[in-house]
Design an enzyme around this catalytic site. Structure first.
Site, mmCIF file in Angstrom:
data_model
loop_
_atom_site.group_PDB
_atom_site.id
_atom_site.type_symbol
_atom_site.label_atom_id
_atom_site.label_comp_id
_atom_site.label_asym_id
_atom_site.label_seq_id
_atom_site.Cartn_x
_atom_site.Cartn_y
_atom_site.Cartn_z
ATOM 1 N N SER A 1 1.239 1.476 -10.460
ATOM 2 C CA SER A 1 1.875 2.007 -9.242
ATOM 3 C C SER A 1 1.983 3.528 -9.238
ATOM 4 O O SER A 1 2.915 4.097 -8.655
ATOM 5 C CB SER A 1 3.276 1.395 -9.045
ATOM 6 O OG SER A 1 3.200 -0.005 -8.950
ATOM 7 N N LEU A 2 1.022 4.195 -9.870
ATOM 8 C CA LEU A 2 1.001 5.660 -9.844
ATOM 9 C C LEU A 2 0.308 6.211 -8.598
ATOM 10 O O LEU A 2 0.380 7.409 -8.337
ATOM 11 C CB LEU A 2 0.292 6.202 -11.092
ATOM 12 C CG LEU A 2 1.086 6.166 -12.393
ATOM 13 C CD1 LEU A 2 0.243 6.722 -13.536
ATOM 14 C CD2 LEU A 2 2.382 6.937 -12.269
ATOM 15 N N GLY B 1 -4.949 4.131 -5.809
ATOM 16 C CA GLY B 1 -5.595 3.811 -4.540
ATOM 17 C C GLY B 1 -5.422 4.920 -3.534
ATOM 18 O O GLY B 1 -6.364 5.299 -2.827
ATOM 19 N N GLU C 1 -12.487 2.683 -7.899
ATOM 20 C CA GLU C 1 -11.174 2.610 -8.541
ATOM 21 C C GLU C 1 -11.093 1.347 -9.396
ATOM 22 O O GLU C 1 -11.489 0.263 -8.954
ATOM 23 C CB GLU C 1 -10.074 2.592 -7.481
ATOM 24 C CG GLU C 1 -8.682 2.421 -8.060
ATOM 25 C CD GLU C 1 -7.651 2.011 -7.026
ATOM 26 O OE1 GLU C 1 -6.536 1.628 -7.439
ATOM 27 O OE2 GLU C 1 -7.958 2.060 -5.817
ATOM 28 N N LYS D 1 3.462 13.535 -23.812
ATOM 29 C CA LYS D 1 2.964 12.572 -24.787
ATOM 30 C C LYS D 1 2.394 11.295 -24.141
ATOM 31 O O LYS D 1 1.349 10.797 -24.590
ATOM 32 C CB LYS D 1 4.073 12.209 -25.781
ATOM 33 C CG LYS D 1 3.564 11.472 -27.022
ATOM 34 C CD LYS D 1 2.631 12.342 -27.858
ATOM 35 C CE LYS D 1 3.385 13.453 -28.549
ATOM 36 N NZ LYS D 1 2.523 14.268 -29.433
ATOM 37 N N CYS E 1 -0.437 -12.841 14.966
ATOM 38 C CA CYS E 1 -0.857 -14.077 14.298
ATOM 39 C C CYS E 1 0.236 -15.139 14.450
ATOM 40 O O CYS E 1 0.443 -15.674 15.534
ATOM 41 C CB CYS E 1 -1.220 -13.795 12.850
ATOM 42 S SG CYS E 1 -2.215 -15.098 12.088
ATOM 43 N N HIS F 1 -5.304 -9.596 13.842
ATOM 44 C CA HIS F 1 -4.499 -8.609 13.111
ATOM 45 C C HIS F 1 -4.948 -7.189 13.492
ATOM 46 O O HIS F 1 -5.755 -6.564 12.791
ATOM 47 C CB HIS F 1 -4.647 -8.815 11.605
ATOM 48 C CG HIS F 1 -3.980 -10.052 11.106
ATOM 49 N ND1 HIS F 1 -2.665 -10.067 10.678
ATOM 50 C CD2 HIS F 1 -4.427 -11.327 10.996
ATOM 51 C CE1 HIS F 1 -2.336 -11.289 10.314
ATOM 52 N NE2 HIS F 1 -3.384 -12.082 10.497
ATOM 53 N N GLU G 1 -3.449 -4.465 13.210
ATOM 54 C CA GLU G 1 -3.023 -3.432 12.257
ATOM 55 C C GLU G 1 -4.122 -3.045 11.286
ATOM 56 O O GLU G 1 -4.123 -1.936 10.731
ATOM 57 C CB GLU G 1 -1.785 -3.901 11.478
ATOM 58 C CG GLU G 1 -2.015 -5.027 10.479
ATOM 59 C CD GLU G 1 -1.925 -6.423 11.063
ATOM 60 O OE1 GLU G 1 -1.790 -7.393 10.290
ATOM 61 O OE2 GLU G 1 -1.981 -6.546 12.301
#
Length: 562
Positions: A32-33, A36, A157, A206, A398, A534, A536
């Site tokens: 989660s850094l 993407g 990625e 580190k 939907c 969808h 979006e």
């Protein structure tokens, strides 16, 4: 000897001219850094300099695709035009670059092993012992290199973090590609974390050092480090990282937390990420970056004309990533209307103990997204009823469209037992399982007992809109193509009974069999639309989807009436 070296150099240059350059993005320390997002932002920056890009995702998990995974496990499933169920990072890629992703842009360990086992069963390996090296790694390399098209850069990625057991075949495949591609044609970008220890008052390098050490033990030397941090990286720490991680000091790029994901391209450009990538490839005088689009977005973010509140009534609201594309499309609709969108996450099951008025009061618009299963559906139906009766802009996507149809059937058409066969065979099922439909020139058939994975109506399908409808005016056309992901469909046989209640079927499949859009005319309700697809998934920050633009516009008008 000089002539030989010159010939070899010319050959490498010729090869590079014919093939795209490859950028491999890996991550370390923790998940989660934002790998993407970093990949998408870098793709956007390269585009801003006039280059063509393609982005891909390598996922080490054993599922064939995320289609059958719980949203709590994986977030939303992103669907491409060609019907692939993919990782949500492909949504970032599309939103930031506008380049449509495809089945060939996301692969998992499960899919790789499925293909290898199928080949082994056919005898394609001619009796050889099938092994991780070379068979699995070759399959990964073939995926990375295949179907790149006419692009300048391919960004790949790798999911997870360096050191994960399941990721080892992917890292090995990329290591091999680093040696097999012509010299100077690939770049390794590693995303790490620089934590700040408040008690010590120090930023610690580190974890980054150990992450790079782990990567180098696999045989990959990173060329550029993108160091995520909450605070500015002191020059001394930057030099230390460069020294111990064997990279140039200019290649240690700071990635600070941003107020919005849409300011990240500008932030990374200011830190020199795209410049350092191009320098690595020997492109020392690249075209100047045209960042006008991103600067305009940043201006809108910094100086909105107001704020609207949108209630999203769902069943996975404790994990907003389950509705990632909807979240972003609402923000894009805000861009189009120069307003900030505040999302109120509402758990549908709350309506089992609370009245809609207690939860939805103050919302300028109500959106019910897609989902599967019966849990929370009665709450969603109450939300639809509240929006219809209180004349609050409503957008059903939907399952949200199906709930609007069921609500109208029950409360307006007198069909008290109206329901969906997804929730059981009892009652009058105005929504039922699709058993066959047309895709292109082929007829697709499904049964209730079929596998769950990849068996829905997936990908882009056309629809025809009524000329005088609200949605036709929003799109500016009567012929559209939108992406689908559903197994159940409103029964067209109920059209006349429902339209008698003023819930109009304003969009249908070209053969007139499958309802795609329902709406209430604007002289009865300010904005009430339900869509089976969808929308979006096709919204972009620089090109907001017309339905989200219209929905937020209606919410703005509603906010002025309060």
């Amino acid at each position: 000897m000089r002539n030989t070296a010159l010939v070899a150099e010319c050959r490498d240059i010729a090869l590079m001219a014919k093939q795209p350059r490859y950028i491999f993005i890996t991550g370390g320390v923790v998940s989660s850094l934002g790998k993407g997002l970093a990949s998408a932002a870098l793709g956007a920056l390269l585009q801003a300099r006039g280059y063509k890009v393609r982005l891909r995702k390598l996922d080490p998990y054993l599922n064939v695709d995320p289609g059958t995974m719980s949203p709590y496990q994986h977030g939303e499933v992103y669907v491409t035009d060609d019907g692939a169920e993919t990782d949500l990072d492909l949504g970032h890629y599309e939103r930031f670059t506008g380049v449509s992703a495809a089945q060939s842009d996301n692969i998992t360990t499960g899919r790789i092993y499925s293909e290898i086992i199928a080949k082994e069963r056919r005898g394609d390996y001619l009796g050889a012992t099938v092994q991780v090296i070379p068979h699995v790694t070759n399959e990964i390399k073939d995926f990375v290199l295949s179907d790149a098209g006419d692009v300048d850069f391919v960004l790949c990625e790798v999911g997870g973090t360096v050191g994960d057991i399941e990721g080892l075949p992917f890292f090995e495949a990329l290591r091999q590609l680093g040696q097999e591609l012509p010299r100077g044609q690939c770049c390794f970008l590693h995303v790490t974390l620089l934590p700040y220890i408040a008690a010590a008052g120090e930023m610690k390098t580190k974890p980054t050092q150990h992450s790079v050490k782990e990567l180098r033990s696999i045989g990959i030397q990173p060329d550029i480090l993108l160091c995520r941090s909450e605070r500015e990286i002191p020059e001394g720490e930057r030099r230390k990282i460069a020294r111990f991680c064997n990279v140039r000091e200019s290649s240690v790029i700071q990635g600070l937390d941003a107020k919005s994901i849409y300011t990240v391209p500008l932030a990374y450009h200011d830190e020199g990420l795209d410049r350092e990538v191009l320098n690595h490839f020997g492109i020392l005088a690249p075209p100047k970056a045209d960042l006008g689009t991103w600067q305009a977005i940043e201006e809108t973010l910094s100086n909105p004309d107001g704020e609207v509140k949108i209630a999203v009534v769902g069943k996975y609201t404790v994990l907003p990533d389950a509705y990632k594309s909807i979240t972003e499309a609402l923000v894009h609709g805000g861009f189009a209307n120069q307003v900030k969108v505040k999302i109120l996450w509402v758990e549908a099951e709350d309506f089992e103990t609370k009245e809609p008025e207690d939860v939805l009061k103050g919302a300028n618009g109500i959106l019910v997204p897609g989902g599967f299963g019966e849990r929370g559906t009665e709450g969603k139906i109450k939300a639809v009823q509240y929006a219809r009766e209180k004349k609050i802009p409503y957008f059903g996507i939907c399952l949200g469209m199906q709930m609007a149809v069921i609500e109208a059937a029950r409360n307006l058409a007198g069909m008290d037992a109206a329901s969906s066969s997804e929730f059981g065979e009892e009652g009058e099922n105005v929504v039922g399982l699709m058993t066959e439909w047309t895709k292109g020139n082929e007829r697709v058939e499904r049964t209730k007992t079929a596998d769950l994975g990849g068996t829905m109506r997936l990908g882009a399908y056309p629809a025809i809109l009524s000329e005088s409808s609200l949605v036709a005016k929003a799109y500016g056309t009567t012929e559209i193509s939108e992406r689908h992901r559903h197994r159940y469909e409103v029964n067209i046989d109920y059209r006349d009974r429902l339209e008698a209640t003023d819930l109009h079927f304003s969009g249908l499949s070209p053969d007139g069999v499958l309802p795609e859009i329902v709406e209430i005319p604007t002289h009865i309700h300010p904005w009430f639309v339900g869509v089976q697809f969808h929308p979006e998934l096709k919204s972009r920050p620089f090109d907001p989807h017309p339905l989200f633009k219209g929905f937020i516009g209606a919410a703005v008008e509603q906010s002025r009436l309060v």
